[in-house]
Scaffold this motif. Sequence first.
Motif, mmCIF file in Angstrom:
data_model
loop_
_atom_site.group_PDB
_atom_site.id
_atom_site.type_symbol
_atom_site.label_atom_id
_atom_site.label_comp_id
_atom_site.label_asym_id
_atom_site.label_seq_id
_atom_site.Cartn_x
_atom_site.Cartn_y
_atom_site.Cartn_z
ATOM 1 N N HIS A 82 22.617 -1.421 8.952
ATOM 2 C CA HIS A 82 23.262 -0.976 7.781
ATOM 3 C C HIS A 82 22.572 -0.610 6.630
ATOM 4 N N HIS A 83 23.231 -1.203 5.393
ATOM 5 C CA HIS A 83 22.762 -1.004 4.136
ATOM 6 C C HIS A 83 21.683 -1.438 3.554
ATOM 7 N N ASN A 84 20.935 -2.497 4.017
ATOM 8 C CA ASN A 84 19.560 -2.849 3.854
ATOM 9 C C ASN A 84 18.190 -2.055 3.931
ATOM 10 N N CYS A 85 18.817 -0.603 4.792
ATOM 11 C CA CYS A 85 17.520 0.244 5.356
ATOM 12 C C CYS A 85 16.612 0.557 4.115
ATOM 13 N N ILE A 86 17.209 0.721 2.958
ATOM 14 C CA ILE A 86 16.410 1.029 1.941
ATOM 15 C C ILE A 86 15.151 0.156 1.567
ATOM 16 N N SER A 87 15.369 -1.392 2.077
ATOM 17 C CA SER A 87 14.431 -2.199 1.676
ATOM 18 C C SER A 87 13.119 -2.012 2.747
ATOM 19 N N VAL A 88 13.322 -1.392 3.871
ATOM 20 C CA VAL A 88 12.268 -1.105 4.633
ATOM 21 C C VAL A 88 11.720 0.382 4.744
ATOM 22 N N TRP A 89 12.342 0.935 4.051
ATOM 23 C CA TRP A 89 11.975 2.599 3.958
ATOM 24 C C TRP A 89 10.410 3.008 3.860
ATOM 25 N N LEU A 90 9.816 2.067 3.046
ATOM 26 C CA LEU A 90 8.424 2.408 2.819
ATOM 27 C C LEU A 90 7.604 1.095 3.442
ATOM 28 N N THR A 91 8.188 0.365 4.109
ATOM 29 C CA THR A 91 7.407 -0.783 4.788
ATOM 30 C C THR A 91 7.271 -0.891 6.045
ATOM 31 N N GLY A 92 8.293 -0.255 6.730
ATOM 32 C CA GLY A 92 8.545 -0.357 8.293
ATOM 33 C C GLY A 92 8.784 -1.763 8.849
ATOM 34 N N MET A 147 -4.457 9.243 1.383
ATOM 35 C CA MET A 147 -4.888 8.768 0.159
ATOM 36 C C MET A 147 -6.107 7.862 -0.239
ATOM 37 N N GLY A 148 -6.882 7.770 1.040
ATOM 38 C CA GLY A 148 -7.961 7.021 0.966
ATOM 39 C C GLY A 148 -8.020 5.382 1.492
ATOM 40 N N VAL A 149 -6.841 5.082 1.953
ATOM 41 C CA VAL A 149 -6.555 3.846 2.562
ATOM 42 C C VAL A 149 -7.260 3.587 3.955
ATOM 43 N N GLU A 150 -8.283 2.681 3.953
ATOM 44 C CA GLU A 150 -8.805 2.571 5.320
ATOM 45 C C GLU A 150 -8.215 1.429 6.135
ATOM 46 N N ILE A 151 -7.237 2.055 6.803
ATOM 47 C CA ILE A 151 -6.053 1.429 7.844
ATOM 48 C C ILE A 151 -5.973 2.227 9.008
ATOM 49 N N ASP A 152 -5.759 1.458 10.107
ATOM 50 C CA ASP A 152 -5.512 2.064 11.430
ATOM 51 C C ASP A 152 -4.119 1.727 11.807
ATOM 52 N N GLN A 153 -3.374 0.962 11.030
ATOM 53 C CA GLN A 153 -2.082 0.367 11.479
ATOM 54 C C GLN A 153 -1.366 0.102 10.199
ATOM 55 N N PHE A 154 0.189 0.384 10.200
ATOM 56 C CA PHE A 154 0.973 0.109 9.193
ATOM 57 C C PHE A 154 2.142 -0.061 9.555
ATOM 58 N N GLY A 155 2.819 -1.049 9.107
ATOM 59 C CA GLY A 155 4.113 -1.609 9.687
ATOM 60 C C GLY A 155 4.184 -1.452 11.289
ATOM 61 N N ASP A 156 5.053 -0.843 11.975
ATOM 62 C CA ASP A 156 5.253 -0.676 13.483
ATOM 63 C C ASP A 156 4.622 0.440 13.901
ATOM 64 N N SER A 157 3.723 1.093 13.280
ATOM 65 C CA SER A 157 3.287 2.304 13.770
ATOM 66 C C SER A 157 2.554 2.139 14.994
ATOM 67 N N ASN A 158 2.491 3.018 15.970
ATOM 68 C CA ASN A 158 2.033 3.070 16.979
ATOM 69 C C ASN A 158 0.942 4.417 17.295
ATOM 70 N N LYS A 159 0.990 5.260 16.431
ATOM 71 C CA LYS A 159 -0.063 6.493 16.320
ATOM 72 C C LYS A 159 0.076 7.053 14.836
ATOM 73 N N VAL A 160 -0.838 8.174 14.765
ATOM 74 C CA VAL A 160 -0.725 8.622 13.449
ATOM 75 C C VAL A 160 -0.062 9.881 13.839
ATOM 76 N N ILE A 161 0.737 10.489 12.852
ATOM 77 C CA ILE A 161 1.572 11.744 12.981
ATOM 78 C C ILE A 161 0.263 12.889 12.358
ATOM 79 N N GLU A 162 0.284 14.031 12.929
ATOM 80 C CA GLU A 162 -0.442 14.799 12.592
ATOM 81 C C GLU A 162 0.744 16.068 11.651
ATOM 82 N N VAL A 163 0.255 16.344 10.426
ATOM 83 C CA VAL A 163 0.763 17.563 9.703
ATOM 84 C C VAL A 163 -0.110 18.483 9.198
#
Length: 458
Positions: free
Chosen positions: A102-112, A442-458
Motif C-alpha cells: 500500500h502507501h509505503n511504496c514511496i519509501s522503496v521507489w528508488l531503493t528496491g 551515471m558511472g556507478v560500477e555495480i552489477d546489482q542494485f536492490g532486487d535487480s535480476n538483469k539490466v534493462i536496455e534502453v
Amino acid sequence: MSNYLSQSWLIDRRHALRAMGSLISLPLLECMVPLRAAEKETAAPRRSAFIYLANGVHSLNYQITTPGKDYQLSRSLMPLEKHRQVITPISGLHHPGALSHHHNCISVWLTGGKLGPSDRNTISVDQKMAEVTAQHTRVASMEVAITQDSLAWTADGVRLPAMRRCSEIFASMFEEPKGGKTAQRRALRRKGSVLDANLAEVRRLEKKMGSADKGRMDQYLSSIREAEIRTRRADAWLDTPLPVVSDADRKRTNRDIATTMAGDYFRTVYDLMVLAFQTDVTRVATFSMGGEGDAIAIPEIGITESRHQLSHHGGDAGYMEKLTMYDTFAVEQFSYFLTRLAETNDLNGKPLLDSTMALFGSGMCYGHSHGNANLPLVLAGGSDLGLKHGSHLDFNQSADDFKGYALGSDGALTTAHYQLCSRPANPNAHMSNLLLMMAQRMGVEIDQFGDSNKVIEV
C-alpha cells in the motif's frame, strides 16, 4: 576530495562576469573546470533527476497499449508528444518488495527494498549516484518534497530530509551563508565537535544496551554519520566561489509559492533543478510531488480534493475524470522540465537534456485498490549517456499469459485491467533493473542494485 577542493578555478566565474561588464547566469564553462577535471574537457557531467507522483494514476486513461515505436500516447501522456523522440514510456515493471504494502511504496521507489514490518530500507539509487558525483559538486544531492518526506535514503537506510520552500532551496545552493564565511565555518566546526562528542558518549552507552536498543542506536549513528559528512563538505566548499545567478533566474527561482498554485510551484522547482545542473552545483536531484497520504489538491484547475481522495474514486465518474486531469497536469509540468533542459546549453554547447536522465513515475499503479504492479514510468533524456528513445518499452507484452490491457467501459474488462495493476504479468520485470541501468550510465560500477535480476536496455 581535499585535493580537488584545494584547486582554484582556472578562471573565476565572478572575474569573468566583471570583465564582461554584465550579470548573467553561467553554466559550468570549459575555462572554469577545476584542474582535476581538466582531463575530460569536452565531456559534460552526467546528471539524473527523479520525480515522484503519488497514488498511481487513472490507468484506464494513462495506459499505452502498443509496444515499440508505433505506439500512441494515451490521454494522460499526451503533453509529452513534442518530446516523443527523447522519451521512453515503460510498462510492466514492479518492486516485488512493495507488492500489497500500500502507501509505503514511496519509501522503496528508488531503493528496491522490502516493506515488511521487520525490514530496513537500503540505499536509494540517487544516493548511489551521489557517491560518484559528489566529489565534483558543492551539493551532493538535491532533495525536494512539496509534502511529506524525500525519496532519498542513505546506505544505512536513513531517509534524508527534504526541502520545501523554493527560497530555501535557492539559498542552499546560490547564496552566501548568513553572517559570512567565518561565522559559518565556526558554526560548522562547532557542530562537528558536538557530533564527535555525541559519538563518544554513544560508544560508552552501547556496552550497556540490549539488542533492540542497539538497533535503534544504529539508526541514530547513521544519521550522525550523514550529518558529519555533510558538515565537512559544507566547510570544505566555503572558499569555492558561488555561481553568479542572473536577475532573471533569481526572480524566477528565489521565491515562495503557495501550495494553492501547484503548477507555479512545480515549475519553479524544475527551474531550480535546471539551474543547479547548469551551474554544476549538483548532479543528482529528487522531487516528490507529495506522498501517498497527503499529495496536494490543485484548485487552479478546479481540483479541490486531495490526490489520495481522488485515487479512491469507487468508480465515481467525476472523481475518475478529476484524477485524469491531475495526471495530465503533472505530466504537463514534467514536459515543462524537459523543455527547459532541452533549451538550456551545457558545457559542450549541447542541451542539458542530452546529459541528463529524468525518470517520472509512481510506486503505485491503481490507487483505489493499492495496486503496486505495472508501475507508470517515463524515462527521458540522457542521449549522451547512451540512451536511445522513441519506443514504448512494454514488459507486460513479453509475458506468456498476457491477454491485453482490457481497457474500456465494460465492467469485466475494467476489472481485468485493474488486476494487472495489482499482480505482475511478468514476475521477473523488476523496477530495480531500470535503476541498475541508470546507475551504470551515471558511472556507478555495480552489477546489482536492490532486487535487480538483469539490466534493462534502453
